[in-house]
Design a protein around this motif. Structure first.
Motif, PDB file in Angstrom:
ATOM      1  N   ARG A  77      15.410   8.831  66.860  1.00 50.38           N
ATOM      2  CA  ARG A  77      15.920  10.041  66.199  1.00 50.38           C
ATOM      3  C   ARG A  77      16.271   9.676  64.764  1.00 50.38           C
ATOM      4  O   ARG A  77      17.010   8.731  64.523  1.00 50.38           O
ATOM      5  CB  ARG A  77      17.166  10.568  66.904  1.00 50.38           C
ATOM      6  N   ARG A  93       3.522  17.181  60.977  1.00 48.85           N
ATOM      7  CA  ARG A  93       3.216  16.340  62.141  1.00 48.85           C
ATOM      8  C   ARG A  93       3.354  14.858  61.820  1.00 48.85           C
ATOM      9  O   ARG A  93       3.318  14.015  62.700  1.00 48.85           O
ATOM     10  CB  ARG A  93       1.787  16.597  62.644  1.00 48.85           C
ATOM     11  N   ASP A 122       9.702  17.597  76.217  1.00 47.04           N
ATOM     12  CA  ASP A 122       9.611  18.764  75.338  1.00 47.04           C
ATOM     13  C   ASP A 122       8.316  18.711  74.531  1.00 47.04           C
ATOM     14  O   ASP A 122       7.633  19.726  74.366  1.00 47.04           O
ATOM     15  CB  ASP A 122      10.829  18.811  74.411  1.00 47.04           C
ATOM     16  N   TYR A 123       7.958  17.521  74.047  1.00 48.40           N
ATOM     17  CA  TYR A 123       6.711  17.346  73.311  1.00 48.40           C
ATOM     18  C   TYR A 123       5.516  17.705  74.199  1.00 48.40           C
ATOM     19  O   TYR A 123       4.598  18.408  73.760  1.00 48.40           O
ATOM     20  CB  TYR A 123       6.597  15.899  72.811  1.00 48.40           C
ATOM     21  N   ARG A 137       5.188  21.462  74.482  1.00 55.06           N
ATOM     22  CA  ARG A 137       4.734  22.130  73.254  1.00 55.06           C
ATOM     23  C   ARG A 137       3.330  21.730  72.841  1.00 55.06           C
ATOM     24  O   ARG A 137       2.632  22.503  72.192  1.00 55.06           O
ATOM     25  CB  ARG A 137       5.709  21.840  72.101  1.00 55.06           C
ATOM     26  N   HIS A 138       2.894  20.513  73.189  1.00 56.62           N
ATOM     27  CA  HIS A 138       1.589  19.997  72.745  1.00 56.62           C
ATOM     28  C   HIS A 138       0.852  19.346  73.925  1.00 56.62           C
ATOM     29  O   HIS A 138       0.622  18.130  73.924  1.00 56.62           O
ATOM     30  CB  HIS A 138       1.762  18.971  71.624  1.00 56.62           C
ATOM     31  N   HIS A 169      12.138  13.433  65.298  1.00 56.34           N
ATOM     32  CA  HIS A 169      11.926  12.409  66.328  1.00 56.34           C
ATOM     33  C   HIS A 169      10.542  11.802  66.150  1.00 56.34           C
ATOM     34  O   HIS A 169       9.569  12.529  65.954  1.00 56.34           O
ATOM     35  CB  HIS A 169      12.024  13.009  67.736  1.00 56.34           C
ATOM     36  N   THR A 226       5.185  12.716  64.150  1.00 54.76           N
ATOM     37  CA  THR A 226       6.435  13.264  64.675  1.00 54.76           C
ATOM     38  C   THR A 226       6.198  13.830  66.072  1.00 54.76           C
ATOM     39  O   THR A 226       5.089  14.238  66.400  1.00 54.76           O
ATOM     40  CB  THR A 226       6.973  14.394  63.778  1.00 54.76           C
ATOM     41  N   ILE A 227       7.255  13.838  66.861  1.00 52.57           N
ATOM     42  CA  ILE A 227       7.153  14.536  68.146  1.00 52.57           C
ATOM     43  C   ILE A 227       8.053  15.766  68.148  1.00 52.57           C
ATOM     44  O   ILE A 227       7.902  16.628  68.998  1.00 52.57           O
ATOM     45  CB  ILE A 227       7.409  13.626  69.359  1.00 52.57           C
ATOM     46  N   SER A 228       8.969  15.835  67.186  1.00 52.88           N
ATOM     47  CA  SER A 228       9.721  17.068  66.962  1.00 52.88           C
ATOM     48  C   SER A 228      10.317  17.025  65.564  1.00 52.88           C
ATOM     49  O   SER A 228      10.671  15.961  65.064  1.00 52.88           O
ATOM     50  CB  SER A 228      10.820  17.277  68.018  1.00 52.88           C
ATOM     51  N   VAL A 285      13.037  14.185  75.255  1.00 54.51           N
ATOM     52  CA  VAL A 285      12.332  14.564  74.023  1.00 54.51           C
ATOM     53  C   VAL A 285      10.824  14.549  74.269  1.00 54.51           C
ATOM     54  O   VAL A 285      10.098  15.443  73.831  1.00 54.51           O
ATOM     55  CB  VAL A 285      12.727  13.632  72.859  1.00 54.51           C
ATOM     56  N   ALA A 340      13.107  19.282  63.181  1.00 56.83           N
ATOM     57  CA  ALA A 340      14.091  20.340  62.975  1.00 56.83           C
ATOM     58  C   ALA A 340      14.618  20.155  61.551  1.00 56.83           C
ATOM     59  O   ALA A 340      14.300  19.150  60.901  1.00 56.83           O
ATOM     60  CB  ALA A 340      15.212  20.217  64.006  1.00 56.83           C
TER      61      ALA A 340
END
Length: 153
Positions: free
Chosen positions: A145, A27, A106-107, A110-111, A57, A48-50, A103, A52
């Motif tokens: 990014r 995180r 999406d965050y 997920r959260h 990100h 972080t917000i994502s 982005v 991979a």
């Protein structure tokens, strides 16, 4: 907007210096960047917000005022340490507002609890709302990014 005191914001850097950054999980990342005036290596720990395998990100919660953001705009070559992994060279790209909002959406999906708590802290009620984020949020909450280079084997 809630401003985190500098000593508190810088405290997690010591964990990474001691090789214990993994205690913060994926995180958070340690971002090493070059000072735009001094040319010296600077460090900041960011949420972080994502994450991979080759892309991370992060968000500049203070927008254009963030020194780290100004530095990576001037020189996008950075190093990133995430979790227990070794640091990796990366390139930082500030996303256009519309991409940044995608982005962030999406965050939020997920959260949801973290997004609801983060909205008021950043003085961005739209982040905590149920409606889709307006593109203007991407102008204020800049998404960066970090494209990680492949690890050397």
């Amino acid at each position: 907007m809630l401003k985190i005191p500098r000593p508190l914001a810088r405290a997690p850097i010591m964990l990474y210096r001691l090789g214990l950054g993994g205690l913060l999980g994926r995180r958070f990342v340690l971002l090493e960047h070059r000072g735009r005036r001094s040319g010296r290596i600077r460090q900041v720990v960011l949420e972080t917000i994502s994450v991979a395998p080759d892309v991370v990100h992060v968000v500049s919660g203070y927008g254009e005022e963030s020194q780290w953001l100004r530095n990576v705009r001037a020189d996008p070559r950075v190093r990133v340490t995430c979790g227990w992994a070794r640091s990796r060279a990366a390139r930082a790209h500030v996303l256009p507002a519309a991409e940044g909002v995608a982005v962030l959406e999406d965050y939020r999906r997920r959260h949801p609890l973290a997004a609801r708590m983060l909205g008021p802290a950043l003085d961005l009620p739209a982040l905590a709302a149920a409606e889709p984020l307006p593109v203007t949020v991407g102008d204020r909450l800049l998404v960066v990014r970090l494209e990680l280079r492949r690890a050397q084997s």
